[in-house]
Write a protein that holds these residues in place. Structure first.
Motif, PDB file in Angstrom:
ATOM      1  N   GLU A  39       0.864  -1.107  -0.028  1.00 12.55           N
ATOM      2  CA  GLU A  39       0.041   0.182   0.088  1.00 12.55           C
ATOM      3  C   GLU A  39       1.000   1.310   0.096  1.00 12.55           C
ATOM      4  OE1 GLU A  39      -2.500   0.157   3.345  1.00 12.55           O
ATOM      5  OE2 GLU A  39      -0.605   0.491   4.909  1.00 12.55           O
ATOM      6  N   GLU A  40       0.516   2.103  -0.571  1.00 16.15           N
ATOM      7  CA  GLU A  40       1.187   3.519  -0.722  1.00 16.15           C
ATOM      8  C   GLU A  40       0.912   4.386   0.342  1.00 16.15           C
ATOM      9  OE1 GLU A  40       0.611   7.133  -3.754  1.00 16.15           O
ATOM     10  OE2 GLU A  40       1.742   5.316  -4.956  1.00 16.15           O
ATOM     11  N   ILE A  41       2.026   4.725   1.045  1.00 16.52           N
ATOM     12  CA  ILE A  41       1.901   5.768   2.189  1.00 16.52           C
ATOM     13  C   ILE A  41       2.572   6.954   2.210  1.00 16.52           C
ATOM     14  CG2 ILE A  41       1.447   3.788   3.850  1.00 16.52           C
ATOM     15  CD1 ILE A  41       4.287   3.927   4.724  1.00 16.52           C
ATOM     16  N   GLY A  42       2.232   8.070   2.975  1.00 18.03           N
ATOM     17  CA  GLY A  42       3.213   9.343   2.752  1.00 18.03           C
ATOM     18  C   GLY A  42       4.608   9.336   3.525  1.00 18.03           C
ATOM     19  N   TRP A  43       5.508  10.198   2.902  1.00 18.25           N
ATOM     20  CA  TRP A  43       6.788  10.117   3.355  1.00 18.25           C
ATOM     21  C   TRP A  43       6.906  10.111   5.068  1.00 18.25           C
ATOM     22  CZ3 TRP A  43      10.755   8.767   0.739  1.00 18.25           C
ATOM     23  CH2 TRP A  43      10.687   8.849  -0.794  1.00 18.25           C
ATOM     24  N   ASP A  44       6.065  11.158   5.574  1.00 16.99           N
ATOM     25  CA  ASP A  44       6.315  11.128   7.033  1.00 16.99           C
ATOM     26  C   ASP A  44       6.002   9.853   7.566  1.00 16.99           C
ATOM     27  OD1 ASP A  44       7.445  13.626   7.049  1.00 16.99           O
ATOM     28  OD2 ASP A  44       5.347  14.648   7.159  1.00 16.99           O
ATOM     29  N   GLU A  45       4.928   9.191   7.377  1.00 17.59           N
ATOM     30  CA  GLU A  45       4.614   7.929   8.032  1.00 17.59           C
ATOM     31  C   GLU A  45       5.479   6.835   7.737  1.00 17.59           C
ATOM     32  OE1 GLU A  45       0.918   4.848   8.160  1.00 17.59           O
ATOM     33  OE2 GLU A  45       0.758   6.441   6.600  1.00 17.59           O
ATOM     34  N   ALA A  46       6.033   7.052   6.508  1.00 23.69           N
ATOM     35  CA  ALA A  46       7.210   6.011   6.216  1.00 23.69           C
ATOM     36  C   ALA A  46       8.352   6.207   7.114  1.00 23.69           C
ATOM     37  CB  ALA A  46       7.495   5.985   4.668  1.00 23.69           C
ATOM     38  N   PHE A  47       8.841   7.619   6.983  1.00 32.66           N
ATOM     39  CA  PHE A  47      10.218   7.764   7.595  1.00 32.66           C
ATOM     40  C   PHE A  47       9.787   7.398   9.205  1.00 32.66           C
ATOM     41  CE2 PHE A  47      11.241  11.138   4.582  1.00 32.66           C
ATOM     42  CZ  PHE A  47      11.927  10.535   3.960  1.00 32.66           C
ATOM     43  N   ASP A  48       8.778   7.723   9.952  1.00 34.32           N
ATOM     44  CA  ASP A  48       8.491   7.611  11.187  1.00 34.32           C
ATOM     45  C   ASP A  48       8.458   5.946  11.559  1.00 34.32           C
ATOM     46  OD1 ASP A  48       8.180  10.323  11.772  1.00 34.32           O
ATOM     47  OD2 ASP A  48       6.160  10.288  11.553  1.00 34.32           O
ATOM     48  N   GLU A  49       7.885   5.228  10.552  1.00 28.60           N
ATOM     49  CA  GLU A  49       7.714   3.735  10.881  1.00 28.60           C
ATOM     50  C   GLU A  49       9.168   3.027  10.839  1.00 28.60           C
ATOM     51  OE1 GLU A  49       5.315  -0.496   9.292  1.00 28.60           O
ATOM     52  OE2 GLU A  49       4.669   1.687   9.214  1.00 28.60           O
ATOM     53  N   ALA A  50       9.751   3.429   9.608  1.00 25.78           N
ATOM     54  CA  ALA A  50      10.965   2.876   9.401  1.00 25.78           C
ATOM     55  C   ALA A  50      12.069   2.956  10.747  1.00 25.78           C
ATOM     56  CB  ALA A  50      11.844   3.388   8.072  1.00 25.78           C
ATOM     57  N   ALA A  51      12.080   4.587  10.953  1.00 24.81           N
ATOM     58  CA  ALA A  51      13.179   4.753  12.158  1.00 24.81           C
ATOM     59  C   ALA A  51      12.700   4.197  13.511  1.00 24.81           C
ATOM     60  CB  ALA A  51      13.203   6.162  12.045  1.00 24.81           C
ATOM     61  N   SER A  52      11.350   4.198  13.836  1.00 23.57           N
ATOM     62  CA  SER A  52      10.845   3.693  15.172  1.00 23.57           C
ATOM     63  C   SER A  52      11.317   2.067  15.041  1.00 23.57           C
ATOM     64  CB  SER A  52       9.666   3.898  15.497  1.00 23.57           C
ATOM     65  OG  SER A  52       8.591   3.166  14.509  1.00 23.57           O
ATOM     66  N   ARG A  53      10.894   1.646  13.990  1.00 26.42           N
ATOM     67  CA  ARG A  53      10.966  -0.017  13.951  1.00 26.42           C
ATOM     68  C   ARG A  53      12.401  -0.362  14.118  1.00 26.42           C
ATOM     69  NH1 ARG A  53       6.955  -3.322  12.088  1.00 26.42           N
ATOM     70  NH2 ARG A  53       8.262  -5.050  12.654  1.00 26.42           N
ATOM     71  N   LEU A  54      13.258   0.323  13.353  1.00 21.54           N
ATOM     72  CA  LEU A  54      14.776  -0.104  13.465  1.00 21.54           C
ATOM     73  C   LEU A  54      15.289   0.107  14.782  1.00 21.54           C
ATOM     74  CD1 LEU A  54      15.815   1.278   9.789  1.00 21.54           C
ATOM     75  CD2 LEU A  54      15.646  -1.074  10.532  1.00 21.54           C
ATOM     76  N   LYS A  55      14.864   1.476  15.431  1.00 23.98           N
ATOM     77  CA  LYS A  55      15.567   1.813  16.802  1.00 23.98           C
ATOM     78  C   LYS A  55      15.035   0.905  17.800  1.00 23.98           C
ATOM     79  CE  LYS A  55      15.291   6.028  18.488  1.00 23.98           C
ATOM     80  NZ  LYS A  55      14.734   7.187  19.057  1.00 23.98           N
ATOM     81  N   ASP A  56      13.575   0.329  17.637  1.00 21.49           N
ATOM     82  CA  ASP A  56      13.306  -0.550  18.618  1.00 21.49           C
ATOM     83  C   ASP A  56      14.093  -1.814  18.776  1.00 21.49           C
ATOM     84  OD1 ASP A  56      11.285  -1.676  20.346  1.00 21.49           O
ATOM     85  OD2 ASP A  56      10.757  -2.935  18.951  1.00 21.49           O
ATOM     86  N   ILE A  57      14.374  -2.212  17.423  1.00 21.93           N
ATOM     87  CA  ILE A  57      15.193  -3.541  17.351  1.00 21.93           C
ATOM     88  C   ILE A  57      16.662  -3.347  17.953  1.00 21.93           C
ATOM     89  CG2 ILE A  57      16.322  -5.138  15.676  1.00 21.93           C
ATOM     90  CD1 ILE A  57      13.888  -4.742  14.046  1.00 21.93           C
ATOM     91  N   ARG A  58      16.980  -2.126  17.752  1.00 22.05           N
ATOM     92  CA  ARG A  58      18.408  -1.765  18.269  1.00 22.05           C
ATOM     93  C   ARG A  58      18.592  -1.901  19.756  1.00 22.05           C
ATOM     94  NH1 ARG A  58      20.653   3.665  16.292  1.00 22.05           N
ATOM     95  NH2 ARG A  58      19.325   4.519  18.059  1.00 22.05           N
ATOM     96  N   ASP A  59      17.538  -1.049  20.260  1.00 22.36           N
ATOM     97  CA  ASP A  59      17.161  -0.951  21.602  1.00 22.36           C
ATOM     98  C   ASP A  59      17.132  -2.142  22.699  1.00 22.36           C
ATOM     99  OD1 ASP A  59      17.560   1.935  21.183  1.00 22.36           O
ATOM    100  OD2 ASP A  59      15.533   2.290  21.308  1.00 22.36           O
ATOM    101  N   ARG A  60      16.091  -3.168  21.816  1.00 21.01           N
ATOM    102  CA  ARG A  60      16.055  -4.278  22.565  1.00 21.01           C
ATOM    103  C   ARG A  60      17.026  -5.484  22.499  1.00 21.01           C
ATOM    104  NH1 ARG A  60      11.780  -7.094  20.850  1.00 21.01           N
ATOM    105  NH2 ARG A  60      11.458  -6.028  18.841  1.00 21.01           N
ATOM    106  N   HIS A  61      17.794  -5.349  21.642  1.00 25.64           N
ATOM    107  CA  HIS A  61      18.691  -6.439  21.042  1.00 25.64           C
ATOM    108  C   HIS A  61      20.272  -6.187  20.792  1.00 25.64           C
ATOM    109  CE1 HIS A  61      15.174  -9.112  20.586  1.00 25.64           C
ATOM    110  NE2 HIS A  61      14.402  -8.365  19.952  1.00 25.64           N
ATOM    111  N   GLY A  62      20.378  -4.816  20.797  1.00 28.18           N
ATOM    112  CA  GLY A  62      21.820  -4.496  20.434  1.00 28.18           C
ATOM    113  C   GLY A  62      22.084  -4.017  19.137  1.00 28.18           C
TER     114      GLY A  62
END
Length: 727
Positions: free
Chosen positions: A84-107
């Motif tokens: 599904e096509e999404i907006g840039w802000d939504e895409a940036f926010d989801e990409a960054a938050s999910r990557l940060k979450d993995i890094r914070d939880r698993h190193g």
């Protein structure tokens, strides 16, 4: 209006636009005629002093990619098997938050990045990608370097002091060009930026020069050579060591002006003693006297240069091969002299902006393969994802790459990517790799942004410079790659309020500069100083010729003592492995084993070019090339399907019988294999072909450098069963 020309007079056409082609390393000048936002023609720019009007068939792909209906224009999010096509802000926010979450939880070790080959063709990625990497701080970095050219960088780092201090053949002035495992008539040069190479080779021969090609296939380049020598795949290090042995044995070592600042000549002599031409002849498949004759001709030519490329890099002794190429040039005095192997003086000197490199500071998790320049070998990527444990790779970012088709054992990587927790791709296609991404962030096309060749000017056979303005204005919602990296970096930084404020200030400064602003600053720091600023570059729409390559040693060396280290202990220690393999190579030369090599094709570069109809139309080009004697022995027929099996996989491909390949060797082209589910490339799916990297083995690497050994893979071949017609 989006998609129209950003003309000086505000009109949309007709007009002619000049730029450099950035699809391959040749950086040919283009003349593009446009009217009402439509490209009418793409021709070679005859006024370009470097390419002289030459282009290849791939240049039209710039138009095709720009107009491709399969190219993404907005971010997409994967929902099940759909997008599904999404907006840039939504895409940036989801990409960054999910990557940060993995890094914070698993190193940090739970995150990885893969940079594809087109990354170095795009200066926005080169300049701003590092900012994103610093903010993401992944524990694992991979790139196409370790399935392509890593041995070159290792040799340069250990011998000359910097990973980017790469000598290139001075092809326009040489008298003897020894080319091993390279096919520039198809590649247009590689780690040797050389447009119009066919005419340059003709000019070499017209001045009574000599071109000798060593390759297991009579390539397009070998077909125009003065001499072609078939060589068994994977034995090039033995051949090169025998050449160096002959130089010492026949008193042909003459380093000349290099000798006062070159260390280790006597050590090289000791280390190559076991590799006489007589000792290696049966393994390499070239008679001993022929090897000696090549060494003599090379050493006695007025100006000679040895050049080895993909064929000698992607094998189990790639590091030794590239070291020996340098050694051969140095011992004959052909490094840093006109007509030999020379260093460039680019207007933007990358040595000022990139560190010298590093080696073996840490190792891959499963197999312990060595790091180079902060990156781990791509051959370790899938296994480090599939391994269990808390610190396995769980999150992935790919940038302009398709490693499922370009790295060894693509099926294994396919499985590994499918099991990730989260994946982001910066790419404008849903291809064999990005189909696994949760978020895809598409950058603008090459015709929608400006361009300056940071890397390929540093590898050119003449000192040149050219700035390309954008042809079309991007749409209002479009994002350049450098803007994508800045936005991701901003969201990833987090931290204290002070850190965020500093990061925001830095972001706005970076956006204010942009790549062009950074180019202005880099030109001021470059070797041409006030003589070449951005204004001069901008006004030269056909590019600038800054002169022939000139001698620059020892000043340009970046070793601490400003000396050439001819015999680095890390490299010479690996000669023991080569010596131990000699007997095994000699035995396999007569046991009937087939070995697989890849090949490049004129209308193909990277896998995404297969979605251009004009580049794939015609007869099937994804064929298994095999010698008539092998085809007869195995019961294979021209045009019929064969089944090819390696340790890691099995594929089928049409047979093409030809004496252009030596007995005992078979060849499949690279970049094909578009039949995987979920791929959104309509043209490529109609011409799927077979992926050679479903056969290459991730366990086969150059132990020294970690580079994938894609060449010389043992395979078995048999006729494929023909499907029965229903009764």
């Amino acid at each position: 209006m989006p998609g129209q020309k950003r003309g000086d007079n505000g009109q949309t056409g007709p007009f002619t636009h000049y730029r450099a082609c950035n699809l391959c390393e040749a950086i040919c000048g283009l003349e593009i005629r446009v009217e009402d936002g439509e490209i009418l023609s793409i021709r070679g720019d005859r006024q370009d002093p470097f390419s002289r009007g030459h282009i290849c068939a791939k240049a039209v792909a710039l138009k095709d990619i720009h107009q491709d209906p399969d190219r993404l224009r907005m971010p997409v999010r994967r929902v099940g098997t759909d997008y599904e096509e999404i907006g840039w802000d939504e895409a940036f926010d989801e990409a960054a938050s999910r990557l940060k979450d993995i890094r914070d939880r698993h190193g940090r070790d739970s995150l990885a990045v893969y940079l594809g080959n087109p990354s170095v063709h795009n200066w926005g990625t080169l300049l701003y990608g590092p900012m994103f990497l610093k903010a993401l701080a992944p524990g694992n970095r991979f790139s196409a370097t370790s399935v392509d050219q890593l041995p070159h960088h290792l040799a340069a780092y250990l011998m000359f002091g910097h990973q980017l201090l790469l000598p290139v053949p001075d092809i326009d002035r040489t008298d003897y060009l020894l080319m091993i495992g390279a096919n520039p008539l198809v590649s247009n040069g590689s780690l040797m930026t050389v447009p119009d190479v066919r005419h340059r080779l003709r000019e070499l021969q017209a001045r009574d020069g000599r071109l000798v090609v060593v390759d297991p296939r009579r390539t397009e380049t070998a077909s125009v050579a003065d001499e072609h020598l078939f060589i068994r795949p994977g034995t090039d290090a033995l051949f090169l060591a025998a050449l160096v042995h002959t130089l010492f044995d026949e008193a042909l070592v003459r380093p000349g002006r290099l000798e006062p600042f070159t260390d280790g000549i006597h050590l090289v002599r000791l280390h190559v003693r076991p590799f006489s031409p007589e000792a290696v002849a049966s393994a390499v498949g070239i008679e001993a006297e022929r090897i000696r004759a090549v060494a003599r001709d090379f050493a006695t030519a007025d100006a000679a240069v040895a050049y080895g490329r993909m064929g000698v890099s992607v094998q189990e002794f790639g590091g030794l091969c590239q070291w020996l190429v340098n050694v051969l040039n140095i011992l004959t005095g052909n490094l840093d002299r006109p007509g030999g192997s020379m260093f460039t003086r680019p207007a933007v000197d990358l040595l000022q902006f990139r560190g010298p490199g590093s080696y073996d500071r840490f190792r891959s998790r499963v197999r312990g393969l060595p790091e180079f320049g902060g990156e781990l070998p791509s051959a370790a990527m899938a296994e480090d994802m599939l391994a269990g444990g808390e610190d396995r790779i769980r999150g992935m970012v790919t940038v302009a790459g398709n490693p499922v088709l370009s790295t060894p054992n693509g099926r294994q990587l396919d499985e590994a990517l499918a099991g990730l927790d989260f994946m982001v791709s910066v790419d404008f296609f849903i291809n064999e790799t990005t189909r696994h991404a949760n978020i895809i962030l598409p950058p603008t096309s090459a015709l929608e942004h400006d361009h300056y060749d940071l890397v390929f000017n540093a590898l050119a056979v003449r000192n040149v410079a050219r700035y390309s303005q954008p042809l079309f204005e991007p749409g209002l919602e479009a994002r350049h790659d450098w803007e994508i990296f800045l936005e991701l970096a901003r969201r990833l930084q987090g931290g204290s309020l002070i850190t965020r404020v500093k990061g925001e200030i830095g972001r706005w400064q970076s956006m204010a500069f942009g790549p062009t602003g950074l180019l202005r600053l880099a030109l001021k720091r470059g070797p041409y100083g006030k003589r070449l600023g951005f204004r001069e570059l901008l006004s030269a729409e056909h590019g600038l010729d800054l002169g022939a390559l000139d001698s620059c040693l020892p000043e340009r060396l970046t070793t601490q003592d400003k000396r050439i280290h001819l015999a680095p202990g890390i490299i010479t220690a690996d000669l023991g492995r080569l010596r131990r393999s000699l007997e095994k190579m000699s035995e396999s030369a007569v046991d009937g084993t087939l070995t697989l090599v890849s090949r490049r094709q004129p209308r193909s570069n990277n896998s995404w070019m297969h979605n251009c109809e004009r580049l794939v139309k015609g007869k099937d080009r994804c064929t298994l090339l095999i010698h008539p004697s092998d085809a007869s022995r195995l019961g294979l027929r021209d045009g019929r399907k064969a089944r090819i099996r390696s340790r890691v996989g099995e594929v089928t491909a049409p047979v093409e019988i030809s004496d252009q390949i030596m007995p005992g060797v078979v060849s499949l082209p690279h970049g094909w294999g578009h039949d995987r589910p979920g791929v959104r490339l309509r043209v490529a799916r109609r011409h799927p072909g077979t992926s050679v990297n479903d056969l290459t083995d991730h366990q086969r690497v150059d132990t020294l450098s970690g580079n994938a050994a894609l060449s010389g893979v043992p395979v078995t071949v048999r006729p494929a069963r023909r499907s029965r017609r229903p009764s």
